[in-house]
Design an enzyme around this catalytic site. Structure first.
Site, PDB file in Angstrom:
ATOM      1  N   THR A 191      -0.146  15.157 -77.415  1.00  0.00           N
ATOM      2  CA  THR A 191      -0.610  13.765 -77.345  1.00  0.00           C
ATOM      3  C   THR A 191      -1.410  13.581 -76.058  1.00  0.00           C
ATOM      4  O   THR A 191      -1.218  14.323 -75.093  1.00  0.00           O
ATOM      5  CB  THR A 191       0.545  12.752 -77.375  1.00  0.00           C
ATOM      6  OG1 THR A 191       1.234  12.803 -76.124  1.00  0.00           O
ATOM      7  CG2 THR A 191       1.512  13.030 -78.518  1.00  0.00           C
ATOM      8  N   GLY A 192      -2.303  12.616 -76.066  1.00  0.00           N
ATOM      9  CA  GLY A 192      -3.197  12.466 -74.917  1.00  0.00           C
ATOM     10  C   GLY A 192      -4.184  13.622 -74.864  1.00  0.00           C
ATOM     11  O   GLY A 192      -4.743  13.933 -73.811  1.00  0.00           O
ATOM     12  N   LEU A 209       1.768  20.193 -81.117  1.00  0.00           N
ATOM     13  CA  LEU A 209       1.265  18.830 -81.053  1.00  0.00           C
ATOM     14  C   LEU A 209       1.054  18.444 -79.592  1.00  0.00           C
ATOM     15  O   LEU A 209       1.959  18.605 -78.773  1.00  0.00           O
ATOM     16  CB  LEU A 209       2.274  17.871 -81.697  1.00  0.00           C
ATOM     17  CG  LEU A 209       2.062  16.371 -81.429  1.00  0.00           C
ATOM     18  CD1 LEU A 209       0.718  15.887 -81.966  1.00  0.00           C
ATOM     19  CD2 LEU A 209       3.203  15.548 -82.021  1.00  0.00           C
ATOM     20  N   GLY A 243      -8.485  14.848 -69.925  1.00  0.00           N
ATOM     21  CA  GLY A 243      -7.653  15.221 -68.780  1.00  0.00           C
ATOM     22  C   GLY A 243      -6.708  16.376 -69.037  1.00  0.00           C
ATOM     23  O   GLY A 243      -7.094  17.399 -69.614  1.00  0.00           O
ATOM     24  N   ILE A 244      -5.468  16.194 -68.620  1.00  0.00           N
ATOM     25  CA  ILE A 244      -4.466  17.257 -68.738  1.00  0.00           C
ATOM     26  C   ILE A 244      -4.231  17.605 -70.209  1.00  0.00           C
ATOM     27  O   ILE A 244      -4.136  18.781 -70.574  1.00  0.00           O
ATOM     28  CB  ILE A 244      -3.160  16.827 -68.044  1.00  0.00           C
ATOM     29  CG1 ILE A 244      -3.371  16.793 -66.519  1.00  0.00           C
ATOM     30  CG2 ILE A 244      -2.013  17.775 -68.413  1.00  0.00           C
ATOM     31  CD1 ILE A 244      -2.239  16.143 -65.739  1.00  0.00           C
ATOM     32  N   ILE A 300      -4.211  15.488 -59.457  1.00  0.00           N
ATOM     33  CA  ILE A 300      -5.014  16.312 -60.357  1.00  0.00           C
ATOM     34  C   ILE A 300      -6.312  15.579 -60.683  1.00  0.00           C
ATOM     35  O   ILE A 300      -6.307  14.362 -60.913  1.00  0.00           O
ATOM     36  CB  ILE A 300      -4.247  16.598 -61.676  1.00  0.00           C
ATOM     37  CG1 ILE A 300      -2.829  17.129 -61.397  1.00  0.00           C
ATOM     38  CG2 ILE A 300      -5.039  17.567 -62.565  1.00  0.00           C
ATOM     39  CD1 ILE A 300      -2.754  18.461 -60.708  1.00  0.00           C
ATOM     40  N   LEU A 343      -5.059   8.239 -78.589  1.00  0.00           N
ATOM     41  CA  LEU A 343      -5.342   6.860 -78.987  1.00  0.00           C
ATOM     42  C   LEU A 343      -6.819   6.729 -79.370  1.00  0.00           C
ATOM     43  O   LEU A 343      -7.182   6.013 -80.298  1.00  0.00           O
ATOM     44  CB  LEU A 343      -5.010   5.922 -77.813  1.00  0.00           C
ATOM     45  CG  LEU A 343      -5.165   4.425 -78.038  1.00  0.00           C
ATOM     46  CD1 LEU A 343      -4.238   3.938 -79.135  1.00  0.00           C
ATOM     47  CD2 LEU A 343      -4.874   3.670 -76.736  1.00  0.00           C
ATOM     48  N   VAL A 398       1.041   6.163 -79.057  1.00  0.00           N
ATOM     49  CA  VAL A 398       2.415   6.631 -78.811  1.00  0.00           C
ATOM     50  C   VAL A 398       3.395   5.499 -78.533  1.00  0.00           C
ATOM     51  O   VAL A 398       4.605   5.705 -78.597  1.00  0.00           O
ATOM     52  CB  VAL A 398       2.492   7.669 -77.654  1.00  0.00           C
ATOM     53  CG1 VAL A 398       1.722   8.930 -77.996  1.00  0.00           C
ATOM     54  CG2 VAL A 398       2.044   7.065 -76.337  1.00  0.00           C
ATOM     55  N   TYR A 432       3.848   2.483 -62.861  1.00  0.00           N
ATOM     56  CA  TYR A 432       3.620   3.895 -63.156  1.00  0.00           C
ATOM     57  C   TYR A 432       4.776   4.769 -62.661  1.00  0.00           C
ATOM     58  O   TYR A 432       5.297   5.614 -63.402  1.00  0.00           O
ATOM     59  CB  TYR A 432       2.308   4.329 -62.498  1.00  0.00           C
ATOM     60  CG  TYR A 432       1.872   5.728 -62.824  1.00  0.00           C
ATOM     61  CD1 TYR A 432       1.321   6.037 -64.063  1.00  0.00           C
ATOM     62  CD2 TYR A 432       1.985   6.746 -61.873  1.00  0.00           C
ATOM     63  CE1 TYR A 432       0.894   7.317 -64.352  1.00  0.00           C
ATOM     64  CE2 TYR A 432       1.556   8.032 -62.158  1.00  0.00           C
ATOM     65  CZ  TYR A 432       1.013   8.310 -63.402  1.00  0.00           C
ATOM     66  OH  TYR A 432       0.598   9.584 -63.680  1.00  0.00           O
TER      67      TYR A 432
END
Ligand SMILES: *[C@@H]1O[C@H](CO)[C@@H](O)[C@H](O)[C@H]1NC(C)=O
Ligand SMILES: *[C@@H]1O[C@H](CO)[C@@H](O)[C@H](O)[C@H]1NC(C)=O
Length: 256
Positions: free
Chosen positions: A15-16, A13, A20-21, A196, A41, A69, A163
């Site tokens: 997520t995101g 699994l 990107g990453i 990144i 999402l 999430v 953040y």
């Protein structure tokens, strides 16, 4: 070079996974033989990642799903839908869902702090908890949970109080989960990306990119695939004696 069968027969699994990453992790895992659940999402973005994955599984396929999430219900629905579809829980999980919303400490709105912490910190908690519970219930023999923190959680960054706080917390969750879950043979580790090149950094002004890059000993920004390589290592048995650690993927930025 990819060890192409390293994740064979593993259900992962991510997520995101829509960008990107997270997207790079999905692609890397699929290339190593894993079945991948792409969760994001943004369902359309998850679908797009799904379409980019090579499909050589005859019986079962990768899947895409929408998930928020920061919502316990949404995360639990996702874990249940995985169980219904594959008759097993994911034995690998990478929680790459994350957001930024930058402003200076003295200006940061409470709601903005809450949003970032809700996705990055609480989201990590909810995903790790739900995935670990499913692993424990099914008695997986080797679970691996990978969280995505940030080098900013260690060193701070101007304009990123929400953040950096959330990402430091992700490391705390990871280390505690590693201690509590080791008796179930579930490992938990954290990757700490530096600078990144992702949709998140696309929002950063050019001059800031230039200045940051000049601070990186390896002299360039990193690629999502370079973080995915480390996630793949942490997901696989190649890291079977590693748990509770954080690995910096920063090109040497802020080392020491
Ligand atoms: C994603 O794909 C599923 C399955 O094909 C489809 O039902 C859904 O509408 C798609 N979602 C979006 C937002 O495109
Ligand atoms: C962090 O705070 C800033 C400043 O108020 C805000 O703009 C940003 O949206 C917050 N980040 C998140 C992820 O909510």
């Amino acid at each position: 070079m990819a060890a192409t069968t390293r994740l064979i027969s593993r259900l992962a699994l991510v997520t995101g996974g829509g960008s990107g990453i997270g997207r790079a992790v999905c692609q890397r895992f699929a290339s190593e033989g894993a079945l991948v659940v792409v969760a994001d999402l943004n369902e359309e973005a998850a679908n797009e990642t799904l379409r980019s994955l090579s499909r050589d599984h005859k019986v079962q396929e990768h899947m895409a799903a929408a998930v928020d999430v920061s919502s316990k219900q949404s995360v639990e629905d996702l874990v249940e839908s995985i169980q219904r579809r594959y008759f097993q829980p994911a034995s690998v999980c990478v929680n790459a869902a994350g957001i930024t919303q930058d402003d200076f400490l003295l200006r940061l709105e409470e709601a903005a702090f809450d949003r970032v912490v809700g996705v990055n910190l609480k989201g990590t908690f909810l995903v790790v908890q739900a995935v670990a519970a499913a692993m424990v219930a099914s008695g997986v023999s080797k679970g691996s949970i990978v969280t995505v923190g940030s080098i900013v959680g260690k060193v701070g960054n101007i304009g990123q109080v929400n953040y950096s706080a959330s990402k430091a917390g992700v490391e705390g969750i990871t280390r505690t989960a590693a201690k509590e879950l080791s008796r179930y043979r579930i490992r938990c580790n954290c990757v700490l990306p530096g600078f990144i090149s992702t949709p998140m950094t696309d929002k950063v002004p050019e001059r800031v990119i230039h200045k940051m890059t000049s601070l990186v000993p390896l002299g360039r920004m990193g690629e999502p695939a370079e973080v995915a390589d480390v996630c793949s290592f942490l997901a696989s048995d190649d890291s079977r004696y590693i748990t509770g650690t954080s690995i910096e993927v920063t090109g040497g930025l802020f080392m020491g």
